[in-house]
Design an enzyme around this catalytic site. Sequence first.
Site, short mmCIF file in Angstrom:
data_model
loop_
_atom_site.label_atom_id
_atom_site.label_comp_id
_atom_site.label_asym_id
_atom_site.label_seq_id
_atom_site.Cartn_x
_atom_site.Cartn_y
_atom_site.Cartn_z
N CYS A 104 0.78 -1.03 0.06
CA CYS A 104 0.04 -0.07 -0.12
C CYS A 104 1.03 1.15 0.00
O CYS A 104 1.77 1.41 0.81
CB CYS A 104 -0.72 -0.05 1.21
SG CYS A 104 -0.97 1.45 2.27
N GLU A 105 0.57 2.29 -0.89
CA GLU A 105 1.45 3.36 -1.03
C GLU A 105 1.18 4.34 0.00
O GLU A 105 2.02 5.38 0.31
CB GLU A 105 1.27 4.08 -2.32
CG GLU A 105 0.06 4.86 -2.67
CD GLU A 105 -0.07 5.16 -4.06
OE1 GLU A 105 0.79 4.88 -5.08
OE2 GLU A 105 -0.85 6.19 -4.35
N HIS A 106 0.29 4.26 0.77
CA HIS A 106 0.12 5.19 1.81
C HIS A 106 0.67 4.80 3.09
O HIS A 106 1.12 5.87 3.89
CB HIS A 106 -1.46 5.42 2.32
CG HIS A 106 -2.49 5.61 1.07
ND1 HIS A 106 -3.36 4.85 0.81
CD2 HIS A 106 -2.27 6.54 -0.01
CE1 HIS A 106 -3.89 5.49 -0.34
NE2 HIS A 106 -3.23 6.56 -0.86
N HIS A 107 0.83 3.66 3.30
CA HIS A 107 1.42 3.29 4.58
C HIS A 107 2.88 2.23 4.35
O HIS A 107 3.61 2.02 5.36
CB HIS A 107 0.59 2.36 5.67
CG HIS A 107 -0.64 2.87 5.99
ND1 HIS A 107 -1.94 3.01 5.26
CD2 HIS A 107 -0.93 4.25 6.88
CE1 HIS A 107 -2.77 3.93 5.61
NE2 HIS A 107 -2.21 4.45 6.77
N GLN A 145 -5.04 -0.55 -4.39
CA GLN A 145 -5.67 -1.67 -5.07
C GLN A 145 -6.50 -1.36 -6.30
O GLN A 145 -6.56 -2.06 -7.33
CB GLN A 145 -6.61 -2.41 -4.13
CG GLN A 145 -7.30 -3.57 -4.42
CD GLN A 145 -8.03 -4.51 -3.46
OE1 GLN A 145 -7.45 -4.16 -2.22
NE2 GLN A 145 -9.09 -5.00 -3.78
N HIS A 173 -5.44 -5.80 3.72
CA HIS A 173 -4.57 -4.62 3.81
C HIS A 173 -3.96 -4.65 5.22
O HIS A 173 -4.80 -4.57 6.26
CB HIS A 173 -5.10 -3.22 3.41
CG HIS A 173 -5.45 -3.23 2.08
ND1 HIS A 173 -5.03 -2.49 1.19
CD2 HIS A 173 -6.41 -4.16 1.42
CE1 HIS A 173 -5.54 -2.37 0.14
NE2 HIS A 173 -6.65 -3.55 -0.09
N CYS A 175 -2.35 -2.53 6.65
CA CYS A 175 -2.54 -1.28 7.10
C CYS A 175 -3.88 -1.29 7.93
O CYS A 175 -3.96 -0.40 8.95
CB CYS A 175 -2.16 0.02 6.26
SG CYS A 175 -3.39 -0.08 4.73
ZN LIG Z 1 -2.57 1.49 3.77
#
Ligand SMILES: [Zn+2]
Length: 215
Positions: A104-107, A145, A173, A175
Site C-alpha cells: 500500500c502506497e499510503h503506509h 488496489q 490490507h 494497514c
Molecule cells: Zn494503507
Amino acid sequence: MIQQRPPGILYSKISNHLSYKKTESYDEAQTNTLVTHYRGILEGLGEDADREGLVKTPERVAKAMQYITAGYEMDAHAILESAKFHESYSEMVIVKDIELYSLCEHHMLPFFGKAHVAYIPNGFITGLSKIARVVDCYARRLQVQERMTHQILDAIQETLNPLGVAVVIEAQHLCMMMRGVSKQNSVTTTSAFSGEFENHVTRSEFLRLITAKLS
Ligand SMILES: [Zn+2]
C-alpha cells in the site's frame, strides 16, 4: 547506461525461446543508499542499530524492498506480446486465484490476496502464465488496489484487443489489520470490466465462474 531504478530481479529473454531466466541482482549504489536510510529509521524508532540482531537488517530490508518493488522495471505489454498467438477461440478465458502481494502506497505495508482475470479473445490469445506475470508486474510496486485493478485490465485490453476484459481483486490490507481499530477479517474487493463484460449477462457468468468451487 545508468538505470534510474534498478530492479531486484531481472528477467532476461533467452534467445529462440519464449521463456525467461530469473536472475537476482541488486544495484550496489541503490542498496547502499537504502541501507543508510534504513539504519536511520531503526535509530529513529529508538533502536540500537548496532545490536546483533539488527546489524544486517538495513541490508536485508534494502534488498527485500528492491525485490518487492521490481515491478517498475517490468513491462506488462512486453510480457503479453512475448506470448501472443493467433487463435480463433472466442470463449471466455479465466485465470482465477492468482496470488498477489503488493505494498500500500499510503503506509508502505503489504496488502495481499487473489486476482481473478478473464478475457474474451478476438483473434489473439496469450500464455496463461503471462496473465499471472502481468499481475506481478503491477503488484510489485507501491500501489493502491483500485489503480492496480485498472492497470491489469488496460494492459490486456491494449495488447490483445479482446472483446472484453474482467479483473476482480480481493485483498487484505495490513494497514487496516494492524493499525487503529484492527479489522482482522475485512477483505477489500475491487473490479474493472471492459467490452462484453459491461453486459450484465457476461459479467454474471464470469462472477459465477470465479466463485464456483471445482469439485
Ligand atoms: Zn494503507
